[in-house]
Enzyme design. Structure first.
Site, PDB file in Angstrom:
ATOM      1  N   LYS A  46      -5.945 -15.261  -2.073  1.00 43.19           N
ATOM      2  CA  LYS A  46      -5.787 -13.877  -1.624  1.00 43.19           C
ATOM      3  C   LYS A  46      -4.352 -13.461  -1.979  1.00 43.19           C
ATOM      4  O   LYS A  46      -3.430 -14.271  -1.928  1.00 43.19           O
ATOM      5  CB  LYS A  46      -6.001 -13.817  -0.124  1.00 43.19           C
ATOM      6  CG  LYS A  46      -5.885 -12.444   0.493  1.00 43.19           C
ATOM      7  CD  LYS A  46      -7.155 -11.676   0.391  1.00 43.19           C
ATOM      8  CE  LYS A  46      -7.044 -10.394   1.236  1.00 43.19           C
ATOM      9  NZ  LYS A  46      -8.066  -9.437   0.887  1.00 43.19           N
ATOM     10  N   CYS A 154      -4.925  -3.475  -7.190  1.00 41.53           N
ATOM     11  CA  CYS A 154      -5.536  -3.145  -5.898  1.00 41.53           C
ATOM     12  C   CYS A 154      -5.729  -1.638  -5.816  1.00 41.53           C
ATOM     13  O   CYS A 154      -4.762  -0.880  -5.966  1.00 41.53           O
ATOM     14  CB  CYS A 154      -4.654  -3.630  -4.750  1.00 41.53           C
ATOM     15  SG  CYS A 154      -5.376  -3.327  -3.124  1.00 41.53           S
ATOM     16  N   LYS A 191      -3.836  -9.007 -13.469  1.00 44.72           N
ATOM     17  CA  LYS A 191      -5.135  -8.447 -13.104  1.00 44.72           C
ATOM     18  C   LYS A 191      -5.031  -6.926 -13.135  1.00 44.72           C
ATOM     19  O   LYS A 191      -4.285  -6.333 -12.354  1.00 44.72           O
ATOM     20  CB  LYS A 191      -5.547  -8.934 -11.717  1.00 44.72           C
ATOM     21  CG  LYS A 191      -6.972  -8.564 -11.321  1.00 44.72           C
ATOM     22  CD  LYS A 191      -7.317  -9.229  -9.988  1.00 44.72           C
ATOM     23  CE  LYS A 191      -8.747  -8.955  -9.568  1.00 44.72           C
ATOM     24  NZ  LYS A 191      -9.069  -9.634  -8.288  1.00 44.72           N
TER      25      LYS A 191
END
Length: 374
Positions: A46, A154, A191
């Site tokens: 995470k 995110c 990412k």
């Protein structure tokens, strides 16, 4: 002919190319340990940050399902329906770096042959924020993390200098990657968010900054459905909702499209694919487009939190696929990785029918009704 499920990706040797992605399933030491025991070749933690994080007061993840008997799609009618997608508005880990550091060390000591990637996130609005990236990277790699995954994706961070707001900016993608590479002694992955006009530009910026791989896709910005009875959002706190991230089966075609753009533009670079994977058939799409590893989230969350049955299906599926194609000489992933990349062309390059065969595109077929008769 024996098959080999191991692979080397960005210089890291994986026992298999299947990873549990950075998400709720990887938020604790116990879950990560269970994931390795289940057979995952790698786990991405995470996302770890330095700023205080407090998640919403209420459910953080829900699953949208379709119920054929009623024709309804809903998050709140039980598991009897067909899974369409997951939806979450969970932020990064609410645990501190000091909490994570000893746990990374313990996990690596317990599973030295499995790959642990530390997902990290900081801001980009000042030299102090950029230095936070260095702090996070150094602390995680010193405890044995095999690699670093930069969360530039995110979709629901409130700060303008974090998450997908970095991933939409080529200069920030490059500079943040470069900052981490200055201190990194392990491979650095970035990412990226799929919510951008041309993801190839951001991928190129990551590689310009020295990144070793690009990971995609993170979840897509979205809203939960409104219940027609109560007229309330199916996911809300005190009646209010904010944009969250859509994942699971629904994003598979979209994620493949984004990935194909990048792997065609950078065929010699490394990519890890995410989105809609629950068995080897879906993972194969990413491999055939050029990915060296794949990551799983939604399917794992619905399978004892860490996906023991999911990874079993992935391993069995890859083994059977290689055995089935033994006559081609395929023994490992590298023997077939990327072989369908060349089938993607510009729309104008798709063959058109001869004039005599053209019926305006509306001849009776699936999706069109029979023409009305006079």
């Amino acid at each position: 002919m024996s098959v080999d499920l191991s692979t080397t990706f960005t210089g890291i040797r994986f026992p298999n190319p299947f990873l549990l992605s950075s998400a709720p399933p990887t938020e604790s030491e116990s879950n990560i340990m269970r994931a390795f025991e289940a057979g995952w070749g790698g786990v991405v933690t995470k996302t770890i940050g330095l700023h205080p994080v407090v998640n919403v007061a209420g459910p953080k993840t829900k699953f949208l399902r379709y119920y054929p008997e009623s024709g309804v799609s809903s998050m709140n009618k039980g598991r009897g329906g067909v899974l369409q997608s997951s939806w979450n508005w969970e932020l990064i880990s609410d645990k501190t770096l000091d909490w994570w550091v000893p746990r990374i060390g313990r996990i690596k000591k317990a599973f030295p042959d499995r790959v642990l990637i530390a997902s990290i996130m900081a801001g980009s609005g000042s030299d102090k924020e950029l230095d936070h990236w260095r702090t996070l990277a150094t602390a995680c790699q010193e405890q044995g993390a095999d690699g670093l995954e930069l969360n530039l994706s995110c979709p629901h961070m409130d700060r303008e200098d974090m998450g997908s707001n970095i991933g939409k900016d080529q200069k920030l993608c490059s500079s943040v990657t470069q900052v981490v590479k200055q201190v990194a002694k392990v491979p650095v992955w970035a990412k990226l968010t799929p919510s951008t006009t041309d993801i190839v530009l951001e991928a190129g910026a990551v590689f310009t900054g020295g990144g070793d791989a690009v990971v995609s896709s993170n979840t897509y910005p979205s809203l939960p459905l409104i219940d027609p009875g109560s007229l309330e959002f199916e996911m809300n706190v005190d009646g209010y909702v904010s944009s969250g991230g859509l994942g699971g089966p629904a994003i598979l075609p979209q994620s493949l499209a984004k990935m194909s753009q990048m792997t065609r533009a950078f065929p010699e670079k490394s990519f890890s694919g995410i989105g809609g994977i629950s068995d080897f058939d879906q993972a194969l799409n990413y491999f055939l487009l050029g990915c060296g590893t794949v990551q799983v989230c939604t399917a794992a969350m619905l399978d004892h939190a860490v996906g023991p049955n999911v990874v079993k299906r992935l391993l069995q599926g890859m083994t059977e696929f290689l055995e089935k194609n033994a006559q081609r000489g395929w023994k490992r992933l590298e023997d077939f990785r990327g072989i369908r990349r060349d089938r993607l062309v510009g729309h104008s390059q798709i063959r058109r029918p001869a004039d005599s065969d053209y019926q305006g595109g509306y001849e009776p077929q699936e999706g069109y009704a029979e023409p009305a008769r006079a």
